[in-house]
Design an enzyme around this catalytic site. Structure first.
Site, mmCIF file in Angstrom:
data_model
loop_
_atom_site.group_PDB
_atom_site.id
_atom_site.type_symbol
_atom_site.label_atom_id
_atom_site.label_comp_id
_atom_site.label_asym_id
_atom_site.label_seq_id
_atom_site.Cartn_x
_atom_site.Cartn_y
_atom_site.Cartn_z
ATOM 1 N N CYS A 1 -14.123 3.442 1.249
ATOM 2 C CA CYS A 1 -13.269 3.352 0.062
ATOM 3 C C CYS A 1 -11.937 2.743 0.479
ATOM 4 C CB CYS A 1 -13.043 4.720 -0.574
ATOM 5 S SG CYS A 1 -13.581 6.130 0.382
ATOM 6 N N LYS B 1 -5.252 9.383 9.169
ATOM 7 C CA LYS B 1 -5.056 8.805 7.837
ATOM 8 C C LYS B 1 -3.876 9.466 7.132
ATOM 9 C CE LYS B 1 -7.850 6.332 6.070
ATOM 10 N NZ LYS B 1 -7.958 4.850 6.012
ATOM 11 N N GLU C 1 -5.805 4.690 -9.262
ATOM 12 C CA GLU C 1 -6.629 3.518 -9.047
ATOM 13 C C GLU C 1 -7.577 3.248 -10.206
ATOM 14 O OE1 GLU C 1 -7.318 3.855 -4.225
ATOM 15 O OE2 GLU C 1 -8.835 4.729 -5.543
ATOM 16 N N LYS D 1 0.835 -1.190 0.000
ATOM 17 C CA LYS D 1 0.000 0.000 0.000
ATOM 18 C C LYS D 1 0.874 1.246 0.000
ATOM 19 C CE LYS D 1 -3.708 2.159 2.718
ATOM 20 N NZ LYS D 1 -4.536 2.026 3.957
#
Length: 259
Positions: free
Chosen positions: A106, A94, A168, A54
């Site tokens: 999401c 985050k 993405e 990630k």
């Protein structure tokens, strides 16, 4: 089709040719740990070509210099009558797009067998169910796999700051549970700082304020793209048809929209 009916692909090996040193010591420990998760690396046609962390998938240096692209999903969870959509505000902890308002959930399917199943988008739906519990504490029984309805995919790129961003192919999923007016939640404070059920008119106000940065409101770029291009048409269609399963159109389901 049940999950046991699908053949789970073998997870891909690490795509080891892309790596970058970034100091994560100033970030939240729990969020840093999540950066080790392995995302599904794609080509522009949504074909799986490998896997990477990630962290590596969200570094703008890898996105700009290598075109690193991964699979994602966006869930839109509605009240039983379809009049309200659940939004979340991403937590300050985050690493990407902190404190931004966005759709219900999401995230990313991971490079693990049950989230790699492409038939009927089962892997994406499985990941969505997992993350709804992780982020919002919504139990799997309240969001059954067969009640996620796939609408389309969008391909987009957006920077969060000079270091982090998104690139993405995002699977859009609608869900409208009928067993209770609003699903029960227990949001994780490390993931979500606020939630709000909104009508169409209320959402339009949030989006307008997000553009102008009024009242400190920030909106994630993928959510704004989906709202600007699709959401209100789909939402109206769902209400007109009276059934979330009738929202999808064949020409949208088969296409990847480049936004």
């Amino acid at each position: 089709m049940g999950q046991s009916d699908a053949v789970a692909p073998t997870p891909a090996p690490l795509t080891s040719t892309i790596s970058a040193d970034v100091d994560l010591s100033s970030y939240d420990d729990e969020q840093v740990k999540l950066m080790e998760e392995m995302c599904i690396v794609l080509d522009r046609d949504d074909k799986r070509i490998g896997a990477n962390s990630k962290k590596e998938c969200h570094l703008m240096t890898n996105i700009k210099n290598h075109g690193l692209l991964h699979r994602a999903f966006s869930v839109f969870l509605f009240s039983a009558d379809g009049s309200k959509l659940l939004l979340q505000k991403r937590a300050d902890e985050k690493i990407t797009f902190p404190n931004a308002w966005t759709n219900t959930c999401c995230s990313h399917p991971l490079n693990v067998a049950d989230e790699l199943v492409e038939k009927d988008n089962l892997g994406v739906r499985t990941a969505a169910q997992r993350k709804l519990f992780h982020e919002l504490g919504i139990e799997a029984q309240d969001v059954p796999l067969d009640q996620f309805h796939f609408l389309t995919r969008i391909h987009y790129m957006a920077a969060s700051d000079e270091v982090w961003g998104e690139h993405e192919i995002d699977y859009i999923l609608f869900m409208r549970p009928q067993h209770k007016e609003f699903v029960d939640m227990n949001p994780s404070e490390n993931e979500v700082s606020a939630v709000q059920w909104v009508t169409q008119d209320e959402l339009k106000v949030i989006l307008e304020k997000g553009v102008k940065h009024e009242d400190g409101i920030i909106v994630t770029p993928w959510f704004k793209l989906i709202c600007d291009n699709f959401l209100f048409t789909w939402w109206d269609r769902m209400l007109e048809e009276g059934n979330v399963a009738k929202v999808a159109r064949a020409e949208e389901v088969e296409k990847i929209f480049r936004l």
